[in-house]
Design a protein around this motif. Structure first.
Motif, short mmCIF file in Angstrom:
data_model
loop_
_atom_site.label_atom_id
_atom_site.label_comp_id
_atom_site.label_asym_id
_atom_site.label_seq_id
_atom_site.Cartn_x
_atom_site.Cartn_y
_atom_site.Cartn_z
N SER A 1 1.43 9.43 -5.66
CA SER A 1 1.84 10.80 -5.30
C SER A 1 2.86 11.36 -6.28
O SER A 1 3.19 12.54 -6.24
CB SER A 1 2.44 10.82 -3.90
OG SER A 1 3.75 10.25 -3.95
N ASN B 1 0.84 -1.22 0.00
CA ASN B 1 0.00 0.00 0.00
C ASN B 1 0.87 1.26 0.00
O ASN B 1 0.51 2.26 -0.62
CB ASN B 1 -0.94 0.02 1.21
CG ASN B 1 -2.10 -0.96 0.98
OD1 ASN B 1 -2.44 -1.27 -0.16
ND2 ASN B 1 -2.69 -1.43 2.07
N ASP B 2 2.00 1.20 0.68
CA ASP B 2 2.91 2.37 0.69
C ASP B 2 3.52 2.57 -0.70
O ASP B 2 3.71 3.70 -1.15
CB ASP B 2 4.03 2.18 1.73
CG ASP B 2 3.51 2.23 3.16
OD1 ASP B 2 2.29 2.41 3.34
OD2 ASP B 2 4.32 2.09 4.10
N ALA C 1 0.89 4.16 -2.83
CA ALA C 1 0.72 5.58 -2.47
C ALA C 1 1.87 6.41 -3.06
O ALA C 1 1.65 7.51 -3.57
CB ALA C 1 0.67 5.73 -0.95
#
Ligand SMILES: NC(=O)C1=CN([C@@H]2O[C@H](COP(=O)(O)OP(=O)(O)OC[C@H]3O[C@@H](n4cnc5c(N)ncnc54)[C@H](OP(=O)(O)O)[C@@H]3O)[C@@H](O)[C@H]2O)C=CC1
Ligand SMILES: O=C(O)C(=O)CO
Length: 312
Positions: free
Chosen positions: A242, A234-235, A238
């Motif tokens: 971004s 999930n990181d 993200a």
């Protein structure tokens, strides 16, 4: 000499036949449930506990480079393999060249902006883009062991600045070495393409997380060739969304096969392969195992022994 062999997917008769050619004095058999007959050596991948437990083995060989699956089984069942029985793993045995091919082809793909050109092609857009230069494309390799060193060597040959991060410092020509947790930040700040070749240990699980990714240069790339559990998926998503990360190429996943519902499948800037970056090559592995057994029988100390306390 008695050798037992267990691998859930390999062609056992082939391995036994080829091993027998290299170790003509040995009696080699595929292990099956209920086989408690004596054995001197065990060659294994994901072995059932009962295969190893209670045996007076001279050594166990993992039929791959990573020993995380066997060590995690041992954590739950310490009696499966006492510390006095050495555990060996495959060192390179043809995996180095495969990792080199994978890493070089993907780094060149990003460096020559083929990902951007593929996106432009999908829009039928003819648009030459500015070249990237080698000095803005520093490769940072986490893990400077058998495979990390091979990958470093191959990317140096293509003219990329290369840095490595490991527990102990390396003195390799043309490679900048960073060692230990204290130097991880500095290593990351200069890295444009992060290549993971760490072993899966208590210290490295989840290491590629939001805080690590934040320290990379903007528009960085991640290439995970080691284990899925190193990456907090999930990181990673993200960071892609971004714009911190430009793209990721993943060979390994926290769950394998990757579940159909994973958003990684369809992410436009994620590419993947199904854990095939470097596979065990039977002929090379058999030659290595036969040679190591011969050395052990002579009372020598071969390389490739896993430090079970350290975890790799
Ligand atoms: N995707 C695939 O198909 C394959 C994946 N693999 C994965 O690749 C991994 C690496 O293999 P290999 O190169 O043979 O392994 P090695 O044991 O030779 O190298 C491990 C490297 O990681 C470093 N390291 C370990 N722990 C830490 C830590 N806590 N902090 C910093 N550095 C650390 C070691 O440092 P030091 O040098 O100081 O000891 C070493 O440089 C395997 O464990 C396996 O999981 C392997 C084959 C195929
Ligand atoms: O040898 C290993 O550790 C592997 O991951 C093989 O695919």
């Amino acid at each position: 000499m008695e050798i037992i062999f267990y691998h859930p997917t390999f062609d056992t008769p082939y391995w036994i036949a080829e091993l027998s050619k290299k170790l003509p004095g040995a009696r080699i058999r595929g292990w099956e449930r209920g086989d408690n007959a004596p054995a001197d050596y065990a060659l294994v991948w994901h072995p059932p506990v009962e295969m190893l437990q209670g045996r007076a083995l001279k050594a166990v060989f993992a039929l791959g480079a990573g020993v995380d699956s066997i060590l995690s089984k041992l954590k739950a069942n310490p009696e499966m393999l006492p510390l006095s029985i050495p555990l060996f793993r495959l060192e390179d045995t043809g995996m180095g060249i495969q990792m080199q091919e994978y890493a070089v082809s993907q780094v060149l793909h990003w460096f020559r902006r083929f990902d951007d050109y593929q996106a432009l092609q999908r829009e039928s857009t003819w648009q030459p883009l500015a070249d990237y230069t080698h000095d803005e494309f520093t490769i940072g390799i986490m893990g400077a062991g058998v495979l990390g060193s091979k990958v470093a060597e191959s990317l140096l040959a293509w003219g990329f600045p290369v840095r490595v991060w490991s527990r102990s410092r390396k003195s390799w020509p043309q490679v900048t070495s960073f060692a230990g947790d204290a130097e991880l930040g500095e290593f990351l700040r200069g890295t444009r393409v992060l290549i993971n070749l760490l072993p899966n240990t208590a210290e490295t699980v989840g290491i590629i997380n939001a805080s690590l990714l934040e320290q990379l240069q903007d528009n960085s790339y991640v290439l995970n060739l080691a284990r899925g559990v190193h990456v907090v998926e999930n990181d990673l998503l993200a960071a892609l969304d971004s714009g911190k990360l430009k793209a990721a190429m993943l060979d390994v996943f926290s769950r394998e096969p990757l579940p159909k519902e994973s958003p990684l499948w369809l992410h436009p800037r994620v590419t993947m392969t199904p854990h095939v970056a470097a596979v065990t090559r039977p002929q090379e592995a058999i030659a290595y195992i036969a040679q190591t057994i011969t050395q052990l029988e002579r009372g020598e100390t071969p390389s490739g022994q896993v430090d079970r306390v350290r975890g790799y």
